[in-house]
Write a protein that holds these residues in place. Structure first.
Motif, PDB file in Angstrom:
ATOM      1  N   SER A  59       0.846  -1.189   0.000  1.00 19.49           N
ATOM      2  CA  SER A  59       0.000   0.000   0.000  1.00 19.49           C
ATOM      3  C   SER A  59       0.877   1.232   0.000  1.00 19.49           C
ATOM      4  N   CYS A  60       0.641   2.100  -0.943  1.00 17.48           N
ATOM      5  CA  CYS A  60       1.455   3.314  -1.048  1.00 17.48           C
ATOM      6  C   CYS A  60       0.632   4.529  -0.708  1.00 17.48           C
ATOM      7  N   LYS A  61       0.483   4.752   0.584  1.00 18.95           N
ATOM      8  CA  LYS A  61      -0.158   5.978   1.038  1.00 18.95           C
ATOM      9  C   LYS A  61       0.793   7.110   0.723  1.00 18.95           C
ATOM     10  N   PRO A  62       0.260   8.323   0.608  1.00 12.91           N
ATOM     11  CA  PRO A  62       1.175   9.443   0.381  1.00 12.91           C
ATOM     12  C   PRO A  62       2.292   9.444   1.415  1.00 12.91           C
ATOM     13  N   GLN A  63       3.518   9.463   0.959  1.00 11.00           N
ATOM     14  CA  GLN A  63       4.683   9.371   1.831  1.00 11.00           C
ATOM     15  C   GLN A  63       5.406  10.704   1.887  1.00 11.00           C
ATOM     16  N   HIS A  64       6.051  10.920   2.994  1.00 13.48           N
ATOM     17  CA  HIS A  64       6.894  12.090   3.147  1.00 13.48           C
ATOM     18  C   HIS A  64       8.184  11.617   3.792  1.00 13.48           C
ATOM     19  N   LEU A  65       9.304  12.073   3.310  1.00  8.92           N
ATOM     20  CA  LEU A  65      10.553  11.851   4.012  1.00  8.92           C
ATOM     21  C   LEU A  65      10.729  13.039   4.935  1.00  8.92           C
ATOM     22  N   HIS A  66      10.733  12.773   6.231  1.00  8.20           N
ATOM     23  CA  HIS A  66      10.784  13.863   7.199  1.00  8.20           C
ATOM     24  C   HIS A  66      12.216  14.197   7.573  1.00  8.20           C
ATOM     25  N   SER A  67      12.385  15.412   8.003  1.00  6.20           N
ATOM     26  CA  SER A  67      13.693  15.913   8.357  1.00  6.20           C
ATOM     27  C   SER A  67      13.669  16.464   9.771  1.00  6.20           C
ATOM     28  N   ASP A  68      14.799  16.510  10.399  1.00  7.97           N
ATOM     29  CA  ASP A  68      14.899  17.136  11.713  1.00  7.97           C
ATOM     30  C   ASP A  68      14.992  18.644  11.593  1.00  7.97           C
ATOM     31  N   ASN A  98      -6.230  13.389 -13.935  1.00  9.50           N
ATOM     32  CA  ASN A  98      -5.694  12.835 -12.685  1.00  9.50           C
ATOM     33  C   ASN A  98      -6.385  11.524 -12.321  1.00  9.50           C
ATOM     34  N   THR A  99      -6.718  10.730 -13.356  1.00  8.53           N
ATOM     35  CA  THR A  99      -7.354   9.435 -13.091  1.00  8.53           C
ATOM     36  C   THR A  99      -6.485   8.258 -13.519  1.00  8.53           C
ATOM     37  N   CYS A 100      -5.323   8.533 -14.121  1.00  8.99           N
ATOM     38  CA  CYS A 100      -4.508   7.416 -14.594  1.00  8.99           C
ATOM     39  C   CYS A 100      -3.012   7.725 -14.524  1.00  8.99           C
ATOM     40  N   ARG A 101      -2.464   8.417 -15.545  1.00  8.75           N
ATOM     41  CA  ARG A 101      -1.009   8.581 -15.645  1.00  8.75           C
ATOM     42  C   ARG A 101      -0.389   9.265 -14.434  1.00  8.75           C
ATOM     43  N   SER A 102      -0.944  10.388 -14.008  1.00  9.92           N
ATOM     44  CA  SER A 102      -0.349  11.105 -12.878  1.00  9.92           C
ATOM     45  C   SER A 102      -0.534  10.338 -11.572  1.00  9.92           C
ATOM     46  N   GLN A 103      -1.625   9.564 -11.461  1.00  9.89           N
ATOM     47  CA  GLN A 103      -1.829   8.734 -10.263  1.00  9.89           C
ATOM     48  C   GLN A 103      -0.801   7.605 -10.225  1.00  9.89           C
ATOM     49  N   ILE A 104      -0.524   7.016 -11.386  1.00  4.06           N
ATOM     50  CA  ILE A 104       0.505   5.970 -11.472  1.00  4.06           C
ATOM     51  C   ILE A 104       1.856   6.550 -11.056  1.00  4.06           C
ATOM     52  N   ALA A 105       2.176   7.745 -11.560  1.00  2.00           N
ATOM     53  CA  ALA A 105       3.446   8.386 -11.208  1.00  2.00           C
ATOM     54  C   ALA A 105       3.514   8.682  -9.716  1.00  2.00           C
ATOM     55  N   GLU A 106       2.419   9.194  -9.144  1.00  3.48           N
ATOM     56  CA  GLU A 106       2.395   9.463  -7.704  1.00  3.48           C
ATOM     57  C   GLU A 106       2.606   8.182  -6.921  1.00  3.48           C
ATOM     58  N   GLY A 107       1.971   7.100  -7.357  1.00  2.00           N
ATOM     59  CA  GLY A 107       2.134   5.814  -6.672  1.00  2.00           C
ATOM     60  C   GLY A 107       3.571   5.333  -6.678  1.00  2.00           C
ATOM     61  N   PHE A 108       4.232   5.407  -7.835  1.00  2.00           N
ATOM     62  CA  PHE A 108       5.632   4.975  -7.911  1.00  2.00           C
ATOM     63  C   PHE A 108       6.544   5.897  -7.106  1.00  2.00           C
ATOM     64  N   ALA A 109       6.277   7.193  -7.110  1.00  2.00           N
ATOM     65  CA  ALA A 109       7.100   8.123  -6.329  1.00  2.00           C
ATOM     66  C   ALA A 109       6.927   7.864  -4.834  1.00  2.00           C
ATOM     67  N   ASN A 110       5.691   7.606  -4.405  1.00  2.00           N
ATOM     68  CA  ASN A 110       5.460   7.290  -2.996  1.00  2.00           C
ATOM     69  C   ASN A 110       6.129   5.976  -2.602  1.00  2.00           C
ATOM     70  N   VAL A 140       4.919  14.445  -2.331  1.00  2.00           N
ATOM     71  CA  VAL A 140       4.538  14.067  -3.690  1.00  2.00           C
ATOM     72  C   VAL A 140       3.030  14.184  -3.814  1.00  2.00           C
ATOM     73  N   VAL A 141       2.565  14.851  -4.874  1.00  2.00           N
ATOM     74  CA  VAL A 141       1.135  14.964  -5.138  1.00  2.00           C
ATOM     75  C   VAL A 141       0.899  14.821  -6.644  1.00  2.00           C
ATOM     76  N   SER A 142      -0.356  14.568  -6.997  1.00  2.00           N
ATOM     77  CA  SER A 142      -0.737  14.574  -8.406  1.00  2.00           C
ATOM     78  C   SER A 142      -2.017  15.384  -8.544  1.00  2.00           C
ATOM     79  N   VAL A 143      -2.181  16.014  -9.706  1.00  2.00           N
ATOM     80  CA  VAL A 143      -3.329  16.900  -9.921  1.00  2.00           C
ATOM     81  C   VAL A 143      -3.832  16.788 -11.355  1.00  2.00           C
ATOM     82  N   ALA A 144      -5.067  17.272 -11.546  1.00  2.00           N
ATOM     83  CA  ALA A 144      -5.658  17.341 -12.881  1.00  2.00           C
ATOM     84  C   ALA A 144      -5.387  18.700 -13.506  1.00  2.00           C
ATOM     85  N   LEU A 145      -5.006  18.699 -14.761  1.00  2.00           N
ATOM     86  CA  LEU A 145      -4.818  19.956 -15.488  1.00  2.00           C
ATOM     87  C   LEU A 145      -6.149  20.495 -16.017  1.00  2.00           C
ATOM     88  N   ASP A 146      -7.124  19.626 -16.138  1.00  2.00           N
ATOM     89  CA  ASP A 146      -8.446  20.021 -16.614  1.00  2.00           C
ATOM     90  C   ASP A 146      -9.451  19.715 -15.510  1.00  2.00           C
TER      91      ASP A 146
END
Length: 197
Positions: free
Chosen positions: A2-11, A27-39, A58-64
């Protein structure tokens, strides 16, 4: 996985948080796939305790924005219903070991509010609050321009729309596009990590 939105935290709480934004038409396919792999990439680095200087978001958004919704006719009125991430995208990501079932399509304003006053200023005066903007399609020109003005780095990947390719007879379109995005994301994240570690 499961790839919930991840953040690398810093001190270092004073450090600016680099944002990586993946954008495509709905934001229903390509950008969601990219967000998933980045997370997934961030999760794997987090699990091996990679020391970093700043948090990465990491986030993904719709241009339209209009493409986020479908009109459903009810008994009394017409209702706008938010679309879901495409089932074929979810399925192919599960084949790659990444679960994006709980991801939802998002409008830019929902996660990156656009201040029209800022957008009307010269490029030098606009806050660059996006570290890297990745555009996966050639649509949404007006919103794309607004996002580009806010990004320190802009990358355009000319990624095929897998739904279109599938309808044209390419049976493995989602797998091919998923693999292409996976490879691009890994290269991108390795490059960006050099900026923030």
């Amino acid at each position: 996985m499961s790839c919930k939105p991840q953040h690398l935290h810093s001190d270092n709480s004073d450090a600016t948080e680099p944002k990586i934004v993946f954008a495509c038409k709905s934001n229903t396919c390509r950008s969601q796939i990219a967000e998933g792999f980045a997370n997934l990439w961030l999760e794997e680095k987090k699990n091996v305790s990679v020391p970093i200087k700043r948090q990465i978001t990491v986030v993904s958004v719709a241009l339209d924005e209009a493409s986020l919704f479908t009109d459903k006719t009810g008994q009394e009125n017409l209702a706008r219903v938010r679309k879901y991430v495409k089932a074929a995208a979810i399925e192919i990501m599960l084949n790659f070991g990444v679960d994006i079932q709980n991801y939802t399509p998002k409008a830019i304003a929902e996660i990156l509010p656009i201040d029209e006053n800022k957008c009307n200023r010269s490029t030098e005066e606009v806050d660059k609050d996006i570290h890297t903007l990745v555009i996966l399609c050639s649509c949404g020109e007006e919103l794309k321009r607004k996002l580009i003005r806010r990004a320190r780095n802009v990358v355009e990947w000319n990624i095929d729309a897998p739904t279109t390719c599938f309808k044209a007879g390419e049976r493995n379109a989602y797998h091919r596009v998923g693999l292409e995005i996976k490879n691009e994301v890994e290269l991108l994240m390795q490059r960006i990590s050099g900026d923030v570690y």
